[in-house]
Scaffold this motif. Structure first.
Motif, PDB file in Angstrom:
ATOM      1  N   GLU A 191      -0.335  48.182 -23.624  1.00 36.44           N
ATOM      2  CA  GLU A 191      -0.567  48.156 -22.302  1.00 36.44           C
ATOM      3  C   GLU A 191      -2.346  48.382 -21.723  1.00 36.44           C
ATOM      4  N   ARG A 192      -1.502  50.289 -21.818  1.00 36.40           N
ATOM      5  CA  ARG A 192      -2.037  51.529 -21.621  1.00 36.40           C
ATOM      6  C   ARG A 192      -3.309  51.375 -22.473  1.00 36.40           C
ATOM      7  N   LEU A 193      -3.335  50.994 -24.388  1.00 28.99           N
ATOM      8  CA  LEU A 193      -4.610  50.549 -24.551  1.00 28.99           C
ATOM      9  C   LEU A 193      -5.202  49.375 -24.938  1.00 28.99           C
ATOM     10  N   ALA A 194      -4.217  48.056 -24.470  1.00 27.23           N
ATOM     11  CA  ALA A 194      -5.167  47.301 -23.929  1.00 27.23           C
ATOM     12  C   ALA A 194      -5.937  47.288 -22.361  1.00 27.23           C
ATOM     13  N   GLY A 195      -5.481  48.128 -21.814  1.00 32.26           N
ATOM     14  CA  GLY A 195      -6.376  47.964 -20.057  1.00 32.26           C
ATOM     15  C   GLY A 195      -7.712  49.171 -20.873  1.00 32.26           C
ATOM     16  N   PHE A 196      -7.528  50.254 -22.142  1.00 30.42           N
ATOM     17  CA  PHE A 196      -9.233  50.568 -22.553  1.00 30.42           C
ATOM     18  C   PHE A 196     -10.036  50.168 -22.934  1.00 30.42           C
ATOM     19  N   MET A 197      -9.305  48.643 -23.758  1.00 26.68           N
ATOM     20  CA  MET A 197      -9.791  48.207 -24.590  1.00 26.68           C
ATOM     21  C   MET A 197     -11.029  47.150 -24.054  1.00 26.68           C
ATOM     22  N   ASP A 198     -10.190  46.596 -23.087  1.00 22.86           N
ATOM     23  CA  ASP A 198     -10.666  45.522 -21.851  1.00 22.86           C
ATOM     24  C   ASP A 198     -12.396  46.301 -21.340  1.00 22.86           C
ATOM     25  N   VAL A 199     -11.932  47.573 -21.298  1.00 21.44           N
ATOM     26  CA  VAL A 199     -13.192  48.696 -21.423  1.00 21.44           C
ATOM     27  C   VAL A 199     -14.141  48.807 -21.907  1.00 21.44           C
ATOM     28  N   MET A 200     -13.579  49.383 -23.521  1.00 22.76           N
ATOM     29  CA  MET A 200     -14.448  49.045 -24.272  1.00 22.76           C
ATOM     30  C   MET A 200     -15.543  48.419 -25.614  1.00 22.76           C
ATOM     31  N   ALA A 201     -14.001  47.513 -25.598  1.00 25.52           N
ATOM     32  CA  ALA A 201     -14.300  46.376 -26.715  1.00 25.52           C
ATOM     33  C   ALA A 201     -15.949  45.987 -26.715  1.00 25.52           C
ATOM     34  N   PRO A 202     -16.170  45.697 -26.070  1.00 24.15           N
ATOM     35  CA  PRO A 202     -17.612  44.755 -25.326  1.00 24.15           C
ATOM     36  C   PRO A 202     -18.586  45.271 -26.059  1.00 24.15           C
ATOM     37  N   ARG A 203     -18.381  46.751 -25.500  1.00 23.83           N
ATOM     38  CA  ARG A 203     -19.600  48.063 -25.240  1.00 23.83           C
ATOM     39  C   ARG A 203     -19.602  48.271 -27.581  1.00 23.83           C
ATOM     40  N   LEU A 204     -18.050  48.502 -27.965  1.00 25.41           N
ATOM     41  CA  LEU A 204     -18.023  48.810 -29.479  1.00 25.41           C
ATOM     42  C   LEU A 204     -18.530  47.720 -30.229  1.00 25.41           C
ATOM     43  N   ALA A 205     -18.502  45.695 -29.570  1.00 26.34           N
ATOM     44  CA  ALA A 205     -19.381  45.148 -30.035  1.00 26.34           C
ATOM     45  C   ALA A 205     -20.233  45.303 -30.610  1.00 26.34           C
ATOM     46  N   GLU A 206     -21.101  45.546 -29.099  1.00 29.20           N
ATOM     47  CA  GLU A 206     -22.216  45.520 -28.985  1.00 29.20           C
ATOM     48  C   GLU A 206     -23.202  47.071 -30.058  1.00 29.20           C
ATOM     49  N   ALA A 207     -22.539  48.392 -30.620  1.00 29.07           N
ATOM     50  CA  ALA A 207     -22.806  49.170 -30.919  1.00 29.07           C
ATOM     51  C   ALA A 207     -22.754  48.791 -32.701  1.00 29.07           C
ATOM     52  N   GLY A 208     -21.455  47.842 -33.359  1.00 32.04           N
ATOM     53  CA  GLY A 208     -20.881  46.717 -33.985  1.00 32.04           C
ATOM     54  C   GLY A 208     -20.254  47.903 -34.843  1.00 32.04           C
ATOM     55  N   LEU A 209     -19.886  48.750 -33.541  1.00 31.10           N
ATOM     56  CA  LEU A 209     -18.596  49.510 -34.746  1.00 31.10           C
ATOM     57  C   LEU A 209     -17.119  49.202 -34.370  1.00 31.10           C
ATOM     58  N   ASP A 210     -16.215  49.650 -35.053  1.00 27.01           N
ATOM     59  CA  ASP A 210     -14.769  48.724 -35.202  1.00 27.01           C
ATOM     60  C   ASP A 210     -13.978  49.433 -34.319  1.00 27.01           C
ATOM     61  N   PRO A 211     -13.073  48.893 -33.566  1.00 27.66           N
ATOM     62  CA  PRO A 211     -12.540  49.688 -32.546  1.00 27.66           C
ATOM     63  C   PRO A 211     -11.374  50.352 -32.419  1.00 27.66           C
ATOM     64  N   ALA A 212     -10.464  50.509 -34.205  1.00 28.29           N
ATOM     65  CA  ALA A 212     -10.076  51.509 -34.876  1.00 28.29           C
ATOM     66  C   ALA A 212     -10.839  52.414 -35.046  1.00 28.29           C
TER      67      ALA A 212
END
Length: 333
Positions: A191-212
């Motif tokens: 749940e906590r990781l999902a909350g973090f990714m709610d915020v960070m996933a779009p930013r990582l995708a924009e920067a072309g970075l792998d979330p892992a």
């Protein structure tokens, strides 16, 4: 020697039946507020104290609650137990504590043992591996912190709390933010990781970075945070400017590794934890964290057990977290 005040003495002076006094003493909702106040006033004047042994015999219980937690060494659970015990005392109950040591198989045995002791209900924090709860004796059960399908669930909003923590770091200007997640089999960690990714996933995708690339899974304890931080803060690549740790224990482990490597906090590294355990306000620098309303969670779970209403998943309560801003965060240099 002054004779002991009886329930009949209270009823006589209050001008009500013995049954009414009994219902007031046992918190039955059928008594009107006016009668309840009158009876309680007489109880105080006469110094009446109900016979706990007699009550237990009539009810088949002993005004005791059980609490089963997964880890006695975890300060979060120690604080949870303290809040439950304080609430239980306010309601005239005592508490029996037990630890499953994160073993799902032992939970059913512990619940059965508590049932044999005639507890009125059990607050259970399930182990990370628990997917269901064996409760053949039909003990009143409230699940805290980690959701189990079909049971009333009382917890903080883990996902929203983590989202809040990530948004705070972003608002300070951080872009290289790492997440120190918990065990992969943990509902809370997911749940906590999902909350973090709610915020960070779009930013990582924009920067072309792998979330892992910005997530490390580790135990929720101090040593888990310390060891994971050694990889996060290695000298062989760009380091994050901020770390969101999914528990305060992990975050404090990160602070220790940063100290050992002479990485100053918050000048060169910002750190946010989750939970707001007592030691978070004692470490140096004092830890910024997403705080769980632990007293409210404990009080709610305790009151649900004592209340007498049917317990099912519909009785669940989710509480919001709040950011506690201390000394471990600053804008990146």
């Amino acid at each position: 020697m002054k004779p002991r005040t009886t329930i009949r003495d209270v009823a006589r002076k209050a001008g009500v039946s013995v049954g009414t006094v009994s219902r007031v003493v046992n918190g039955h909702p059928s008594v009107t507020e006016a009668k309840k106040r009158a009876v309680l006033q007489v109880i105080a004047e006469l110094g009446f104290r109900p016979d706990a042994a007699a009550q237990s015999l009539r009810r088949g219980t002993n005004r005791t609650l059980g609490v089963v937690i997964p880890d006695l060494r975890n300060p979060f659970f120690a604080e949870l137990m303290q809040h439950i015990e304080l609430r239980a005392k306010e309601r005239g109950y005592s508490v029996l504590f037990a630890s499953s040591d994160e073993q799902a198989d032992s939970e059913a045995e512990l619940i059965a043992n508590l049932a044999r002791r005639k507890v009125e209900g059990v607050v259970l924090v399930p182990s990370n591996r628990a997917e269901r709860i064996a409760n053949p004796d039909g003990v009143r059960l409230v699940v805290v912190d980690r959701r189990i399908a079909g049971h009333p669930f009382v917890a903080a909003d883990h996902r929203a709390g983590a989202r809040m923590a990530a948004e705070y770091l972003v608002s300070l200007g951080h872009r290289r933010i790492a997440c120190l997640s918990g065990p992969e089999n943990s509902f809370v960690a997911r749940e906590r990781l999902a909350g973090f990714m709610d915020v960070m996933a779009p930013r990582l995708a924009e920067a072309g970075l792998d979330p892992a690339s910005c997530i490390i899974s580790a135990p929720f304890d101090y040593e888990g945070g310390r060891e994971a931080a050694k990889a996060l803060l290695a000298d062989d690549g760009p380091r994050p400017t901020a770390v969101f740790a999914c528990s305060d224990q992990q975050a404090i482990g990160v602070l220790r590794t940063a100290f050992d490597r002479r990485i100053t906090v918050p000048d060169r590294l910002s750190v946010v934890g989750f939970d707001d355990i007592l030691i978070s306000d004692l470490v140096a620098p004092r830890l910024t964290t997403a705080a769980q309303p632990l007293a409210a969670i404990a009080n709610c779970a305790t009151d649900l057990l004592i209340g007498g209403e049917p317990l099912d998943a519909a009785a669940s309560h989710i509480f919001p977290c709040a950011m506690v801003l201390r000394e471990t965060c600053a804008p990146p240099l």
